[in-house]
Scaffold this motif. Sequence first.
Motif, PDB file in Angstrom:
ATOM      1  N   ARG A 261       0.524  -1.565   0.283  1.00 51.43           N
ATOM      2  CA  ARG A 261      -0.283  -0.045  -0.488  1.00 51.43           C
ATOM      3  C   ARG A 261       0.635   1.011  -0.264  1.00 51.43           C
ATOM      4  NH1 ARG A 261      -3.623  -0.812   5.051  1.00 51.43           N
ATOM      5  NH2 ARG A 261      -3.927  -2.515   4.050  1.00 51.43           N
ATOM      6  N   GLN A 262       1.912   1.295   0.545  1.00 53.17           N
ATOM      7  CA  GLN A 262       2.851   2.417   0.203  1.00 53.17           C
ATOM      8  C   GLN A 262       3.580   2.818  -0.628  1.00 53.17           C
ATOM      9  OE1 GLN A 262       5.198   0.739   3.860  1.00 53.17           O
ATOM     10  NE2 GLN A 262       4.078   2.358   5.452  1.00 53.17           N
ATOM     11  N   ASP A 263       3.784   1.449  -1.480  1.00 55.96           N
ATOM     12  CA  ASP A 263       4.807   1.907  -2.453  1.00 55.96           C
ATOM     13  C   ASP A 263       4.041   2.028  -3.538  1.00 55.96           C
ATOM     14  OD1 ASP A 263       7.168  -1.433  -1.915  1.00 55.96           O
ATOM     15  OD2 ASP A 263       6.633   0.394  -1.517  1.00 55.96           O
ATOM     16  N   ALA A 264       2.396   1.351  -3.357  1.00 53.82           N
ATOM     17  CA  ALA A 264       1.248   2.460  -4.353  1.00 53.82           C
ATOM     18  C   ALA A 264       0.677   3.732  -4.428  1.00 53.82           C
ATOM     19  CB  ALA A 264       0.072   0.965  -4.541  1.00 53.82           C
ATOM     20  N   ASN A 265       1.439   3.744  -2.894  1.00 47.95           N
ATOM     21  CA  ASN A 265       1.090   5.342  -2.789  1.00 47.95           C
ATOM     22  C   ASN A 265       1.945   6.537  -3.194  1.00 47.95           C
ATOM     23  OD1 ASN A 265      -1.771   5.250  -1.244  1.00 47.95           O
ATOM     24  ND2 ASN A 265      -0.576   4.575   0.464  1.00 47.95           N
ATOM     25  N   GLU A 266       3.326   6.043  -3.012  1.00 48.98           N
ATOM     26  CA  GLU A 266       4.665   7.076  -3.337  1.00 48.98           C
ATOM     27  C   GLU A 266       4.077   6.551  -4.955  1.00 48.98           C
ATOM     28  OE1 GLU A 266       7.701   5.352   0.492  1.00 48.98           O
ATOM     29  OE2 GLU A 266       7.846   4.512  -1.496  1.00 48.98           O
ATOM     30  N   THR A 267       4.266   5.644  -5.994  1.00 50.27           N
ATOM     31  CA  THR A 267       4.201   4.992  -7.380  1.00 50.27           C
ATOM     32  C   THR A 267       3.183   6.826  -7.491  1.00 50.27           C
ATOM     33  OG1 THR A 267       4.811   2.620  -6.972  1.00 50.27           O
ATOM     34  CG2 THR A 267       3.747   3.572  -9.131  1.00 50.27           C
ATOM     35  N   ARG A 268       2.013   6.526  -6.716  1.00 49.47           N
ATOM     36  CA  ARG A 268       1.108   7.657  -6.639  1.00 49.47           C
ATOM     37  C   ARG A 268       1.589   9.385  -7.072  1.00 49.47           C
ATOM     38  NH1 ARG A 268      -3.508   4.468  -5.847  1.00 49.47           N
ATOM     39  NH2 ARG A 268      -3.030   4.973  -3.526  1.00 49.47           N
ATOM     40  N   LEU A 269       2.082   9.357  -5.874  1.00 50.07           N
ATOM     41  CA  LEU A 269       2.242  10.554  -5.908  1.00 50.07           C
ATOM     42  C   LEU A 269       4.184  11.020  -6.715  1.00 50.07           C
ATOM     43  CD1 LEU A 269       2.495  13.268  -3.981  1.00 50.07           C
ATOM     44  CD2 LEU A 269       4.005  12.054  -2.615  1.00 50.07           C
ATOM     45  N   GLU A 270       4.612  10.033  -7.453  1.00 50.22           N
ATOM     46  CA  GLU A 270       5.978  10.470  -8.374  1.00 50.22           C
ATOM     47  C   GLU A 270       4.996  10.243  -9.549  1.00 50.22           C
ATOM     48  OE1 GLU A 270       9.307   6.901  -6.834  1.00 50.22           O
ATOM     49  OE2 GLU A 270       7.983   6.819  -8.569  1.00 50.22           O
TER      50      GLU A 270
END
Lengths: 193, 151
Positions: free
Chosen positions: B74-83
């Motif tokens: 979930r954290q990785d997905a959030n970071e990818t979305r932010l990027e």
Amino acid sequence: MNSVAPSADRELVEAVLRGAPGAFETLVRAHQGLCWHIIYRMVRHPEDARELCQETFLRVHQKLHQYRYESALKSWIGQIAYSIALRHLERRKISLVDLHPELPQTDPLERIGDDFDLEAACADEQTTRLLHQAIESLPALPRTLLTLYHLDELTIPEITQITGLPSGTIKSHLFRSRLKLRQLLEPAIGVFP
Amino acid sequence: MNDPSQHDQPSWVQREWAAQERARQEEHLALDASASDPLVRRYRLAAHALRQPLPDALPPDFATQVAGSLLHARQDANETRLEQIMLIGLCGLLGIVALVILTSYAGAWLPAMRAALPAADPSHRWLLIFAGCAGVSYLLGRGPAQRLGRG
């Protein structure tokens, strides 16, 4: 919508969906045993089975909002585990069933001796080892059905929900494999012609 | 063979099935086997083995591991979305800057570019447009790794 799931299932699912801390971990802990039994019996390889179990629960989390309480949660999760294991075997072209099943067409006509000591047989290491080897050597599907029926004590309708197989087919697999196990043991425990 | 529990099955099948089921039930209830018939006792041996725990098991902290991996995913997905949001924002900003520069200085650049082109021949102009479109199509058809020279 007909709901047959116990209220405990509903409470747990709702807790997971609203993101309650620890709820998903509780769900996993409650159902990992069944998941392991299904997948391990299907694929046999422990490392693969562990990865597939993890994949199962990640899929459960992803799809939990689609669960409609029309079956028990354990059946729904078991269905996911079964389909993941099935796909794993299909990719490796491993057959689920014995392609040439041997079944006597007539009564085996054995005269079963009356002096068979069950307790002694259960304690006998060689007999036990023979039996476990025989179970392991069964094809994936009957092996799994035997575990679900005997170890997990699921009913035939529950096994039908998990596997999608008709109850007659499940009973047929159980019958043939148990008969095979019994006949395999006869030389070890003695049968009188 | 279909359902062995059906009454239209041969008698030996029904007998064996009944013994198997009785053995399963007796093993479940841990009943004394001495009272059972010999056939049932034999099936109880198989039923007993089938009720034993499987040789391997999941690690004791499996549930914690799975919950933890979900959190990381979930954290990785959030970071990818932010990027992705930042990348889109940056491209948008560059586009706006390019537009501003173009509109501000086009008056000075365009005559100089026209003079630098091979000829005012219309066929050359269409040839240049065609070459440009073909080049863009080619670049879009290649994957990102290939465009960066890794493919």
